[in-house]
Write an enzyme that holds these catalytic residues in place. Structure first.
Site, PDB file in Angstrom:
ATOM      1  N   ASP A   1       0.868  -1.196   0.000  1.00 34.95           N
ATOM      2  CA  ASP A   1       0.000   0.000   0.000  1.00 34.95           C
ATOM      3  C   ASP A   1       0.894   1.233   0.000  1.00 34.95           C
ATOM      4  O   ASP A   1       2.123   1.136   0.168  1.00 34.95           O
ATOM      5  CB  ASP A   1      -0.919  -0.001   1.238  1.00 34.95           C
ATOM      6  CG  ASP A   1      -1.897   1.178   1.240  1.00 34.95           C
ATOM      7  OD1 ASP A   1      -2.393   1.539   0.155  1.00 34.95           O
ATOM      8  OD2 ASP A   1      -2.159   1.755   2.315  1.00 34.95           O
ATOM      9  N   SER A   2       0.246   2.401  -0.145  1.00 32.01           N
ATOM     10  CA  SER A   2       0.998   3.657  -0.103  1.00 32.01           C
ATOM     11  C   SER A   2       1.377   4.036   1.325  1.00 32.01           C
ATOM     12  O   SER A   2       2.282   4.846   1.528  1.00 32.01           O
ATOM     13  CB  SER A   2       0.135   4.773  -0.690  1.00 32.01           C
ATOM     14  OG  SER A   2      -1.072   4.864   0.058  1.00 32.01           O
TER      15      SER A   2
ATOM     16  N   HIS B   1      -7.470   2.654   3.971  1.00 35.59           N
ATOM     17  CA  HIS B   1      -7.279   3.460   5.183  1.00 35.59           C
ATOM     18  C   HIS B   1      -8.592   3.588   5.985  1.00 35.59           C
ATOM     19  O   HIS B   1      -8.566   3.811   7.185  1.00 35.59           O
ATOM     20  CB  HIS B   1      -6.825   4.877   4.822  1.00 35.59           C
ATOM     21  CG  HIS B   1      -5.374   5.003   4.493  1.00 35.59           C
ATOM     22  ND1 HIS B   1      -4.831   4.501   3.337  1.00 35.59           N
ATOM     23  CD2 HIS B   1      -4.353   5.593   5.177  1.00 35.59           C
ATOM     24  CE1 HIS B   1      -3.526   4.778   3.324  1.00 35.59           C
ATOM     25  NE2 HIS B   1      -3.213   5.435   4.424  1.00 35.59           N
TER      26      HIS B   1
ATOM     27  N   CYS C   1      -4.572  -1.791  -1.626  1.00 33.39           N
ATOM     28  CA  CYS C   1      -4.802  -0.367  -1.877  1.00 33.39           C
ATOM     29  C   CYS C   1      -5.882  -0.260  -2.951  1.00 33.39           C
ATOM     30  O   CYS C   1      -5.727  -0.818  -4.044  1.00 33.39           O
ATOM     31  CB  CYS C   1      -3.489   0.240  -2.364  1.00 33.39           C
ATOM     32  SG  CYS C   1      -3.626   1.928  -2.961  1.00 33.39           S
TER      33      CYS C   1
ATOM     34  N   CYS D   1     -11.227   2.549   0.196  1.00 33.32           N
ATOM     35  CA  CYS D   1      -9.796   2.833   0.412  1.00 33.32           C
ATOM     36  C   CYS D   1      -9.425   2.098   1.692  1.00 33.32           C
ATOM     37  O   CYS D   1     -10.168   2.149   2.683  1.00 33.32           O
ATOM     38  CB  CYS D   1      -9.593   4.334   0.572  1.00 33.32           C
ATOM     39  SG  CYS D   1      -8.021   4.819   1.297  1.00 33.32           S
TER      40      CYS D   1
ATOM     41  N   GLU E   1      -3.415   8.664   8.305  1.00 33.06           N
ATOM     42  CA  GLU E   1      -1.942   8.615   8.452  1.00 33.06           C
ATOM     43  C   GLU E   1      -1.516   9.420   9.681  1.00 33.06           C
ATOM     44  O   GLU E   1      -0.549   9.093  10.347  1.00 33.06           O
ATOM     45  CB  GLU E   1      -1.247   9.197   7.215  1.00 33.06           C
ATOM     46  CG  GLU E   1      -1.328   8.349   5.970  1.00 33.06           C
ATOM     47  CD  GLU E   1      -0.439   7.093   6.001  1.00 33.06           C
ATOM     48  OE1 GLU E   1       0.716   7.185   6.446  1.00 33.06           O
ATOM     49  OE2 GLU E   1      -0.930   6.028   5.574  1.00 33.06           O
TER      50      GLU E   1
HETATM   51  N1  DGL Z   1      -4.888   3.039   0.993  1.00 29.33           N
HETATM   52  C1  DGL Z   1      -5.030   3.568  -0.309  1.00 29.33           C
HETATM   53  C2  DGL Z   1      -6.294   3.105  -0.989  1.00 29.33           C
HETATM   54  O1  DGL Z   1      -6.803   2.079  -0.628  1.00 29.33           O
HETATM   55  C3  DGL Z   1      -4.623   4.898  -0.727  1.00 29.33           C
HETATM   56  C4  DGL Z   1      -4.526   6.130   0.032  1.00 29.33           C
HETATM   57  C5  DGL Z   1      -3.673   7.100  -0.739  1.00 29.33           C
HETATM   58  O2  DGL Z   1      -2.474   6.835  -0.888  1.00 29.33           O
HETATM   59  O3  DGL Z   1      -4.217   8.116  -1.201  1.00 29.33           O
HETATM   60  O4  DGL Z   1      -6.784   3.708  -1.900  1.00 29.33           O
END
Ligand code: DGL
Length: 265
Positions: free
Chosen positions: A10-11, A183, A73, A181, A151
């Site tokens: 993931d990012s 997150h 992600c 997402c 984050e």
């Molecule tokens: N966790 C990521 C997702 O599922 C991305 C969040 C990001 O880097 O903008 O889209």
């Protein structure tokens, strides 16, 4: 039997929600996690950039000898999975397909989607849902502030509540809301309070874990009876990551910094 680790990418810290679900479902597996924190957020980047970053992430994980990669992600799954999936010898999974399969079995038709700007622009969730559930009524909205908030560890404070309320205010009645997402499951308490108990929040992690288990079972590649280990790599070390991920996994974690010049590209 195959004791090589499963790679998760993931990012940032969002993919840890997938790792948590995978660890619960597959406690004997070893995991290697890569968070590309140096290039976070992915949500506002172009499709071409997302494809390149996703390839780099997968290549890094393959160098660690993983047996399967989960792109944990939504942004990378929706824009890069199809482009990269067939280029590798190991299975590359994303978060959309297994989640939509689950929704289909639950016969939900009024479905909300929240995700990053790039994911919503790609219509990745909508297209996958409509393919499986043609009668679905979908409302979707991009929530670009949510992943950076997570984050930062702002998952249950005043600001988180206000921002979630603002993003969700125009949604009409629905049966389920996809946390599109990875997150967003960290904001689940706040989101659930805002929408009420009747709306099912859909967290992709659990469904990717089921798909992973099925694939490894079929290829007889599940790990043997020992307790699995987790190794976490970040492209930029972040104190906040340590805190948020540690709380989520309920264990102390050790973070390794990727040496970009030699290991990453
Ligand atoms: N966790 C990521 C997702 O599922 C991305 C969040 C990001 O880097 O903008 O889209």
């Amino acid at each position: 039997m195959d004791n090589r680790p499963i790679g998760i990418f993931d990012s940032g810290v969002g993919g840890m929600t997938v790792l948590k679900a995978m660890k619960e479902k597959l406690p004997e597996e070893n995991f290697i996690y890569l968070g590309d924190t140096k290039r976070f957020p992915y949500g506002s980047k172009s499709k071409q950039t997302i494809i390149e970053l996703t390839k780099n992430g997968i290549d890094f994980l393959l160098k660690q000898n993983v047996k399967l990669v989960v792109i944990a992600c939504g942004t990378a799954t929706s824009q890069a999975l199809k482009e990269v999936q067939n280029n590798y010898q190991v299975p590359i999974l994303g978060v959309i397909e297994p989640t939509v399969q689950y929704i289909q079995t639950k016969q939900k038709t009024k479905i909300g989607v929240i995700a990053t700007t790039g994911t919503i622009r790609s219509r990745g969730w909508e297209n996958a849902i409509l393919q499986q559930i043609p009668e679905a009524q979908i409302q979707s909205i991009a929530c670009p502030l949510l992943a950076p908030m997570v984050e930062e560890g702002w998952t249950d404070n005043k600001i988180a509540k206000l921002v979630v309320k603002e993003y969700l205010k125009n949604f009409e009645k629905m049966d389920a809301l996809i946390l599109g997402c990875t997150h967003y499951p960290l904001l689940a308490t706040v989101i659930q309070k805002q929408l009420g108990k009747k709306v099912e929040l859909i967290n992709a992690g659990e469904h990717v874990a089921v798909q992973t288990q099925n694939i490894l079972q079929m290829s007889e590649q599940l790990a043997d009876g020992h307790s699995g280990k987790i190794k976490i790599y970040l492209t930029e070390t972040e104190e906040k990551f340590h805190q948020v991920a540690g709380q989520l996994l309920q264990q102390d974690i050790i973070i390794h910094q990727v040496q970009e010049e030699t290991e990453f590209i």
